[in-house]
Design a protein around this motif. Structure first.
Motif, mmCIF file in Angstrom:
data_model
loop_
_atom_site.group_PDB
_atom_site.id
_atom_site.type_symbol
_atom_site.label_atom_id
_atom_site.label_comp_id
_atom_site.label_asym_id
_atom_site.label_seq_id
_atom_site.Cartn_x
_atom_site.Cartn_y
_atom_site.Cartn_z
ATOM 1 N N HIS A 1 0.839 -1.201 0.000
ATOM 2 C CA HIS A 1 0.000 0.000 0.000
ATOM 3 C C HIS A 1 0.872 1.248 0.000
ATOM 4 O O HIS A 1 1.575 1.539 0.969
ATOM 5 C CB HIS A 1 -0.916 -0.006 1.227
ATOM 6 N N THR B 1 -2.485 -2.623 -9.294
ATOM 7 C CA THR B 1 -3.655 -3.487 -9.178
ATOM 8 C C THR B 1 -4.855 -2.813 -9.820
ATOM 9 O O THR B 1 -5.016 -1.594 -9.722
ATOM 10 C CB THR B 1 -3.965 -3.749 -7.689
ATOM 11 N N CYS B 2 -5.680 -3.588 -10.473
ATOM 12 C CA CYS B 2 -6.941 -3.076 -11.009
ATOM 13 C C CYS B 2 -7.952 -3.006 -9.859
ATOM 14 O O CYS B 2 -8.303 -4.029 -9.268
ATOM 15 C CB CYS B 2 -7.464 -3.997 -12.107
ATOM 16 N N VAL B 3 -8.379 -1.798 -9.519
ATOM 17 C CA VAL B 3 -9.226 -1.643 -8.330
ATOM 18 C C VAL B 3 -10.665 -1.264 -8.680
ATOM 19 O O VAL B 3 -11.415 -0.845 -7.799
ATOM 20 C CB VAL B 3 -8.626 -0.596 -7.363
ATOM 21 N N HIS C 1 -14.589 -1.551 -9.223
ATOM 22 C CA HIS C 1 -15.546 -2.333 -8.440
ATOM 23 C C HIS C 1 -16.790 -2.632 -9.264
ATOM 24 O O HIS C 1 -17.316 -1.773 -9.978
ATOM 25 C CB HIS C 1 -15.945 -1.562 -7.171
ATOM 26 N N TYR D 1 -13.216 -5.087 3.975
ATOM 27 C CA TYR D 1 -11.815 -5.032 3.569
ATOM 28 C C TYR D 1 -10.887 -4.711 4.735
ATOM 29 O O TYR D 1 -9.787 -5.250 4.824
ATOM 30 C CB TYR D 1 -11.623 -4.020 2.428
ATOM 31 N N ALA E 1 -2.541 0.379 -4.553
ATOM 32 C CA ALA E 1 -2.434 -0.994 -4.055
ATOM 33 C C ALA E 1 -1.646 -1.779 -5.098
ATOM 34 O O ALA E 1 -2.121 -1.975 -6.217
ATOM 35 C CB ALA E 1 -3.810 -1.612 -3.842
ATOM 36 N N GLY F 1 -11.651 -5.744 -11.298
ATOM 37 C CA GLY F 1 -10.775 -5.819 -10.144
ATOM 38 C C GLY F 1 -11.478 -6.542 -9.015
ATOM 39 O O GLY F 1 -11.181 -7.687 -8.695
ATOM 40 N N TRP G 1 -11.881 -10.919 -5.934
ATOM 41 C CA TRP G 1 -11.108 -10.095 -6.838
ATOM 42 C C TRP G 1 -10.209 -10.956 -7.711
ATOM 43 O O TRP G 1 -9.930 -12.110 -7.399
ATOM 44 C CB TRP G 1 -10.304 -9.013 -6.112
#
Length: 431
Positions: free
Chosen positions: A64, A84-86, A88, A154, A181, A309, A322
């Motif tokens: 992070h 990272t693909c975040v 949603h 999370y 991330a 993601g 994920w």
């Protein structure tokens, strides 16, 4: 009984214990590290199953932000990181929907939370603040629900228990180093590499694995740690002038005869309020491998669905999933935490059924097709892990002073470290 003497004993070979060993050893001290597991890393837990070309993370997965010092170590060690693909998504009745406003809802909510905590000393639970905010502005309903879901699912902190000052501090800390991330491409255990050598000595030379601490007998300037060497090698006594305890909060909370519980003699009267008053979130993690990346062929009604993601399906036993995108691996991660934790069966056959049912609901597919695609389910319950007893710690309203109490040394003899003793907002992170 065998007796082993050193200057300092470090209990726990997670990242805190490893970093402590480096600094203590570099200062010229003779350091012995006691580790209950048969491996280094603690809540960093990477495995490499036969036949799979990708590492599997059963513990920590993300780096992070750019934390000073830590980041430089990773760079010098050649640890490869990837964004990272975040984005949603949600799934309802098998229909996929992109939640493009997810992060804006969170940002709006946390801006209100920061405003609240900066304008008043009053602390309260997340749920109480959400109720107050919706009273002030009914239009905040979606943002409040998104924030509660985010924190519970999370951060693994119960919305009715976690304090908003703790959350505000964590948000400010994250913003200070960047909110990216990042994934470790070759396995998160590579992050340990910069900590495994000190002045040419390998830390493995100083680690006693499969050594379960049972009792810490202490008086000012003298410590005797009684530990069981497994399997069935009997008790060993370790003596030193000082001991550094880096075990997770959940282990400090445990009481005999629970496996992994540590007895202090005399008891930690000075610490008990802090140990009792701080909380430990629970997480069950399922890593599922497949024949192919079948989800790349799905449609959301208007476009392809390869680049997802995170996805949430409230109907599913395992509601949060994920992918590893942009790494195109045939792997999905299921995550069950906080209020819903503890529902997954440990039995592999029953766990497989739960995974199939969940993904059939998430993707709107037949159970049989998911079963044909599924190769393996790899599972770890951090709440039931005797040497963790939870995922990471959090604070209730008014509990910030308890962290300082937990971290404070006793009689220049007992010292404490680890993520639960972190007081600047980075609780729950490896760095």
């Amino acid at each position: 009984m065998q007796n082993i003497n050193s200057d300092v004993i470090v209990i726990g070979a997670g990242i805190a214990g490893l970093a402590a060993f480096q600094r203590l050893h570099a200062s010229g001290l003779d350091v012995t590290v006691l580790e209950a597991r048969d491996r280094l890393g603690g809540r960093i837990y990477t495995i490499r199953p036969s036949g799979l070309h990708y590492p599997v993370e059963l513990g920590a997965e993300f780096v992070h932000g750019h934390f000073p010092g830590f980041w430089e170590r990773l760079d010098l060690a050649g640890v490869r990181l990837n964004d990272t693909c975040v984005n949603h998504w949600t799934s309802l009745n098998g229909v996929l929907k992109s939640e493009a406003d997810y992060f804006s809802l969170l940002e709006t909510f946390f801006a209100e939370l920061e405003k609240q905590t900066s304008e008043t000393d009053e602390d309260m639970t997340l749920e109480d603040f959400a109720a107050l905010l919706m009273q002030r502005d009914p239009n905040m309903s979606s943002g409040c629900q998104a924030a509660i879901d985010f924190v519970e699912n999370y951060l693994a902190a119960a919305g009715g228990q976690v304090g908003i000052k703790f959350l505000a501090q964590g948000e400010a800390a994250a913003q200070s180093i960047g909110t990216e991330a990042l994934q470790v491409l070759d396995g998160y255990d590579n992050i340990l590499a910069p900590f495994l050598q000190c002045d040419g000595q390998a830390i493995n030379d100083s680690v006693h694995f499969n050594t379960v601490v049972k009792t810490i007998n202490w008086q000012p300037g003298q410590v005797t740690v009684i530990a069981n060497k497994t399997p069935h090698l009997g008790e060993v006594a370790y003596t030193a002038a000082r001991v550094l305890i880096t075990v997770p909060l959940g282990v400090l909370k445990a009481q005999p005869p629970a496996p992994g519980a540590i007895v202090f003699s005399p008891p930690l009267v000075q610490k008990q309020k802090a140990i009792d008053g701080l909380s430990m979130g629970t997480i069950e993690r399922v890593v599922v491998t497949f024949v192919s990346r079948f989800w790349e062929d799905l449609k959301d009604g208007s476009s392809g669905f390869p680049e997802f993601g995170f996805i949430h399906c409230a109907e599913a036993p395992i509601a949060h999933w994920w992918s590893q995108y942009p790494v195109r691996s045939p792997v999905l991660i299921g995550w069950v935490s906080a209020a819903s934790a503890g529902i997954l069966p440990e039995d592999p056959a029953l766990l497989r059924i739960s995974v199939i049912k969940s993904l059939a609901l998430v993707f709107g597919m037949k159970h049989g097709y998911i079963e044909e695609q599924l190769l393996n389910c790899l599972y770890h319950d951090w709440g039931r892990d005797p040497f963790a007893r939870g995922a990471y710690s959090y604070q209730g309203p008014g509990a910030e002073d308890l962290v300082h109490q937990l971290a404070a040394p006793i009689e220049n003899t007992l010292f404490f470290a680890g993520e639960a003793t972190e007081s600047s907002g980075f609780t729950g992170t490896v760095h």
